[in-house]
Write an enzyme that holds these catalytic residues in place. Structure first.
Site, PDB file in Angstrom:
ATOM      1  N   ASP A   9       0.834  -1.199   0.000  1.00 45.08           N
ATOM      2  CA  ASP A   9       0.000   0.000   0.000  1.00 45.08           C
ATOM      3  C   ASP A   9       0.873   1.254   0.000  1.00 45.08           C
ATOM      4  O   ASP A   9       1.641   1.486   0.936  1.00 45.08           O
ATOM      5  CB  ASP A   9      -0.890  -0.011   1.257  1.00 45.08           C
ATOM      6  CG  ASP A   9      -2.109   0.871   1.108  1.00 45.08           C
ATOM      7  OD1 ASP A   9      -2.091   1.780   0.264  1.00 45.08           O
ATOM      8  OD2 ASP A   9      -3.093   0.640   1.832  1.00 45.08           O
TER       9      ASP A   9
ATOM     10  N   CYS B 275      -6.228   3.867  -3.705  1.00 48.57           N
ATOM     11  CA  CYS B 275      -6.503   2.534  -3.148  1.00 48.57           C
ATOM     12  C   CYS B 275      -7.674   1.813  -3.798  1.00 48.57           C
ATOM     13  O   CYS B 275      -7.513   0.750  -4.401  1.00 48.57           O
ATOM     14  CB  CYS B 275      -6.755   2.649  -1.644  1.00 48.57           C
ATOM     15  SG  CYS B 275      -5.455   3.507  -0.737  1.00 48.57           S
TER      16      CYS B 275
ATOM     17  N   HIS C  10     -11.138  -2.287   1.552  1.00 47.65           N
ATOM     18  CA  HIS C  10     -11.374  -0.959   0.960  1.00 47.65           C
ATOM     19  C   HIS C  10     -12.179  -0.998  -0.334  1.00 47.65           C
ATOM     20  O   HIS C  10     -11.938  -0.240  -1.273  1.00 47.65           O
ATOM     21  CB  HIS C  10     -10.046  -0.227   0.729  1.00 47.65           C
ATOM     22  CG  HIS C  10     -10.222   1.273   0.745  1.00 47.65           C
ATOM     23  ND1 HIS C  10      -9.219   2.158   0.472  1.00 47.65           N
ATOM     24  CD2 HIS C  10     -11.313   2.035   1.022  1.00 47.65           C
ATOM     25  CE1 HIS C  10      -9.649   3.393   0.567  1.00 47.65           C
ATOM     26  NE2 HIS C  10     -10.928   3.343   0.902  1.00 47.65           N
TER      27      HIS C  10
END
Length: 556
Positions: A58, A96, A152
């Site tokens: 990430d 994301c 997410h």
């Protein structure tokens, strides 16, 4: 039952995050138990379907890996990449949710309605339920599917949860970020909650103050230890690191005390821990009999954020932008099954390509009615063949129109250049609207407490510019804008944008819902939209209306 729980806790306590020589067994601090299933599979046993391990980091910057010249040590990533295939023309999305949605569906954002920003914690939004997912397709052909880490992709309804989208098990977080130790997240003042889940329930029992990178690795080791390696497994490991907040256990700072910039120093420690964790995942694959029939894919979800310690040098821009620094990612494939090991792939590859590539490798079928944007690129990666991909729609975001001087006239009557969009066709890349933060941030920018903007390279354009054209093959750092020199190329790419836009579905970006407040859900971030309640209310209103009609008839 008590004995089973104690046995599970005993196993978990043994699976710590030690770091020893490659391929060796762990020592006292990190020794894993023997194979719980007994003997290793016989050599040459028929296992045509490979084990698939997809590791998603990430916010890792393009420069932030040893083999790209970083001062941060990543011996595991360097070794895995050197023995596999490095993807050096590999693209993801700038944030994301978009990257994760495209990975799991094989579709561009314009075809899922997620083309604007990310899914916020308080939004009643998720990956549309009519989209078939990668784990669902793998389950169809006998795979056991497990997800560990950051989701997410929305959770306002139970149907949006990972276990409802194809994963047999889920252990991780639902939101985009949170504390690495406490797993709490505040979206705004007073809107705070706990965000660690096991399957569909809050994982309060795992709230032991363990750093998430290590905790997720322990869970992966546990899954591998209890699964039969003769049966195919899909492991999606979406680490929280190295996304902010910048937190890491103290011992990982040892090699980076000379870095003056505190954010860069913390970021380096986080990446060092992540590298160690991937080493331990690889050791577990070998120890439990998966490795020889496995495919390990490593990818960042977007570019790094310089203000949070990440570096994309020499690329331009950062996370959240459509400059190369936001969308060109660290990526590689490591597998004993590769034909051209130790090579570099410079062919065009995009994150949507993993969907058809992995389904084909798993001997699955892609339904004809699924309109994919990804391509099967296994032969490109494994054998060095040409990529079937010649273009990438980086995105079209009709909501983001912050380029005040954008117009149809600037787009030759073909395209409104106020709209943020970006497209790559062969060597050419076109950007319109406001592409985002456009500096080049060199390594010396992190030499002070900054990063120091004085060290950044900046370019001033005439006010009102809303179109850029680059030859990315010749100019990967986007230093020479060619839009004025090649207006015909600009027009061709604008027409291509217009063609893509005709296939776009409406944007899904609803306003926040006050019912999402964790205070109304036991202090936990989780599904709040109750479909049953909505049906009950509608049924009650229908019943009331029927009663009114009966009463009227009686009165008459």
């Amino acid at each position: 039952m008590v004995a089973a729980v104690l046995a599970g806790l005993s196993l978990l306590s043994l699976l710590t995050c030690g770091y020893l020589a490659w391929g060796s067994r762990r020592g006292d601090a990190g020794e894993a138990p023997g194979n719980l299933l007994g003997e290793e599979p016989a050599a040459g046993a028929p296992r045509s379907q490979p084990h698939i391990i997809f590791i998603l980091a990430d916010d890792q910057g393009f420069r932030d890996v040893g083999y790209h010249g970083s001062e941060i040590r990543t011996p595991t990533l360097d070794k895995l990449a050197a023995e596999g295939v490095k993807l050096e023309n590999y693209y993801v999305q700038p944030m994301c949710t978009p990257s994760r949605s495209q990975l799991i569906t094989g579709k561009y954002q314009i075809h899922t309605g997620l083309q604007h920003s990310i899914i916020r914690p308080t939004q009643p939004n998720c990956l549309p339920l009519d989209n078939v997912t990668l784990p669902q397709k793998l389950k169809e052909v006998g795979y056991s599917t497990h997800m560990v880490g950051k989701w997410h992709l929305g959770f306002y309804r139970r149907e949006c949860m990972p276990t409802q989208r194809g994963f047999d098990s889920f252990f991780g977080s639902l939101l985009g970020s949170g504390d690495y130790y406490t797993h709490f997240k505040c979206d705004s003042p007073g809107i705070c909650g706990y965000d660690l889940y096991e399957n569909d329930n809050a994982a309060w029992d795992h709230d032991n103050g363990i750093y998430s990178t290590q905790m997720y690795t322990q869970k992966v080791q546990q899954i591998l230890a209890s699964h039969n390696p003769r049966k195919p497994i899909f492991l999606y490991i979406a680490y929280q690191a190295v996304h902010s907040p910048l937190q890491a256990p103290g011992r990982y700072f040892e090699h980076y005390r000379s870095i003056n910039n505190i954010n860069r120093r913390r970021y380096a420690a986080m990446l060092a821990c992540l590298d160690e964790a991937i080493n331990n995942v690889t050791l577990a694959l070998k120890e439990y009999g998966y490795y020889e029939n496995s495919i390990i894919i490593y990818s960042s979800d977007n570019g790094g954020q310089p203000m949070a310690g990440g570096s994309n040098w020499p690329l331009r821009g950062s996370k959240g932008t459509y400059w190369e620094g936001g969308i060109r990612a660290v990526g590689f494939v490591h597998s004993p099954l590769l034909k051209n090991k130790g090579s570099v792939c410079k062919e065009l590859v995009h994150i949507t390509d993993w969907f058809p590539t992995l389904i084909t490798l798993a001997e699955g079928q892609i339904d004809e009615d699924i309109q994919l944007d990804g391509y099967d690129v296994w032969e490109t990666i494994s054998e060095g063949r040409r990529s079937p991909r010649v273009d990438i729609l980086h995105n079209i975001d009709p909501i983001y129109t912050k380029a005040k001087n954008g117009s149809w006239a600037a787009g030759y009557g073909i395209w409104n250049t106020a709209i943020q969009s970006a497209i790559r066709v062969n060597h050419w890349k076109l950007l319109t609207g406001n592409p985002g933060y456009s500096d080049w941030v060199p390594p010396q920018a992190f030499s002070n407490a900054g990063p120091n903007r004085w060290h950044n390279e900046r370019v001033s354009w005439l006010a009102g510019k809303t179109v850029w054209l680059f030859n990315i093959t010749a100019d990967p750092y986007e230093r020479v804008d060619l839009s004025a020199r090649h207006p015909e190329v600009v027009k061709q790419l604008l027409r291509r944008l217009s063609q893509f836009n005709k296939t776009a579905v409406p944007v899904r970006y609803p306003p926040k819902d006050p019912r999402s407040n964790p205070k109304l859900n036991g202090g936990v971030w989780g599904p709040w939209f109750k479909e049953d309640e909505k049906k009950k209310k509608s049924d009650k209103s229908k019943g009331a209306n029927k009663q009114k009609v009966k009463n009227k008839k009686k009165a008459n």
